[in-house]
Design a protein around this motif. Sequence first.
Motif, PDB file in Angstrom:
ATOM      1  N   UNK A 132       0.980  -1.388  -0.233  1.00  7.82           N
ATOM      2  CA  UNK A 132       0.078   0.077  -0.029  1.00  7.82           C
ATOM      3  C   UNK A 132       0.783   1.356  -0.065  1.00  7.82           C
ATOM      4  N   UNK A 133       1.899   1.236   0.839  1.00  3.85           N
ATOM      5  CA  UNK A 133       2.980   2.283   0.906  1.00  3.85           C
ATOM      6  C   UNK A 133       3.472   2.581  -0.517  1.00  3.85           C
ATOM      7  N   UNK A 134       3.790   1.691  -1.161  1.00  3.79           N
ATOM      8  CA  UNK A 134       4.368   1.827  -2.581  1.00  3.79           C
ATOM      9  C   UNK A 134       3.280   2.389  -3.366  1.00  3.79           C
ATOM     10  N   UNK A 135       2.298   1.721  -3.584  1.00  2.00           N
ATOM     11  CA  UNK A 135       1.351   2.542  -4.304  1.00  2.00           C
ATOM     12  C   UNK A 135       0.847   3.591  -4.159  1.00  2.00           C
ATOM     13  N   UNK A 136       0.570   4.114  -2.658  1.00  2.09           N
ATOM     14  CA  UNK A 136       0.242   5.293  -2.411  1.00  2.09           C
ATOM     15  C   UNK A 136       1.415   6.574  -2.894  1.00  2.09           C
ATOM     16  N   UNK A 137       2.597   6.079  -2.667  1.00  3.12           N
ATOM     17  CA  UNK A 137       3.719   7.058  -3.112  1.00  3.12           C
ATOM     18  C   UNK A 137       3.236   7.099  -4.550  1.00  3.12           C
ATOM     19  N   UNK A 138       3.297   6.117  -5.403  1.00  2.77           N
ATOM     20  CA  UNK A 138       3.324   6.222  -6.935  1.00  2.77           C
ATOM     21  C   UNK A 138       1.978   7.059  -7.296  1.00  2.77           C
ATOM     22  N   UNK A 139       1.007   6.892  -6.638  1.00  4.17           N
ATOM     23  CA  UNK A 139      -0.168   7.820  -6.793  1.00  4.17           C
ATOM     24  C   UNK A 139       0.290   9.164  -6.866  1.00  4.17           C
ATOM     25  N   UNK A 160       8.740  12.259   2.491  1.00  4.83           N
ATOM     26  CA  UNK A 160       7.822  10.975   2.478  1.00  4.83           C
ATOM     27  C   UNK A 160       8.473   9.703   2.765  1.00  4.83           C
ATOM     28  N   UNK A 161       9.722   9.510   2.274  1.00  2.11           N
ATOM     29  CA  UNK A 161      10.350   8.159   2.689  1.00  2.11           C
ATOM     30  C   UNK A 161      10.571   8.004   4.179  1.00  2.11           C
ATOM     31  N   UNK A 162      10.810   9.331   4.730  1.00  2.68           N
ATOM     32  CA  UNK A 162      11.072   9.365   6.068  1.00  2.68           C
ATOM     33  C   UNK A 162       9.713   8.883   6.943  1.00  2.68           C
ATOM     34  N   UNK A 163       8.499   9.575   6.650  1.00  4.13           N
ATOM     35  CA  UNK A 163       7.257   9.282   7.175  1.00  4.13           C
ATOM     36  C   UNK A 163       6.922   7.697   7.178  1.00  4.13           C
ATOM     37  N   UNK A 164       7.140   7.396   5.875  1.00  5.30           N
ATOM     38  CA  UNK A 164       6.792   6.021   5.399  1.00  5.30           C
ATOM     39  C   UNK A 164       7.807   4.886   6.367  1.00  5.30           C
TER      40      UNK A 164
END
Length: 241
Positions: A132-139, A160-164
């Motif tokens: 989900x994190x990867x898809x959300x980032x891609x969105x 984004x990467x820090x928060x993820x």
Amino acid sequence: MSAAPPLPETPGDAGTSAYELIREAIISGRLGPNERLKVGELAARLGTSTNPVREALQLLRGEGFVIMEPNRGARVRPIDEDFVRDIIEIEVLIEAALTRWYVGIASHADIAALEAKQAEIEALDFRDPAQHGRLDTQFHQLIYDRHYNRHAAELWWKHREILRAISRRFPTSLARRTAVLREHRELIERIRAEDAEGAAAVVARHVEGSGRNIIEQMGAARRTAAREQPAVVGLAPRQPA
């Protein structure tokens, strides 16, 4: 005194870098708040030379995970609610600005790409948090990667990467899951309507909501840990004879 134990490796291949290993150790708490980061000691624990460790500490300093002080070296910055709040306040401004600009250039094909990515997110339905994190980032990349200001887009990516990475330690509430899907759909509709200010407002609310979820989960974990900490029993004062 016994030597410090090796730092456990993060999941992944054998080529995991010193930067990734130290970063993961800070986020997971294996390297604790305000802990001193000695280059030679870290190199020994990681089984590497000192140069990759020095480079890693500089990168982590830039991300805010490490604090460096003159004549005192490096130490771990506490990963607490204030740390997340500071990032979120910056992200609200950046993401709203990037989105506002994007609305002016978005085509029918761009909106279709957002719809397709959102369909993937909804089909997954949070069953795999990492995916989900990867898809959300891609969105969001579909929107932010188009911006002419690469520095702003790269700052978004870094935060984004820090928060993820931090959010991996905490669950996403059911209410927040529902809100994420709703806000994505609302964002797409605002972009389709060419409503730049409306889209920016949705993104600002989206970022604030995600940040608030992380902060609330961090606070709950801290309070639970405090309750479970064994009480220190002191000696009762001596009574007079």
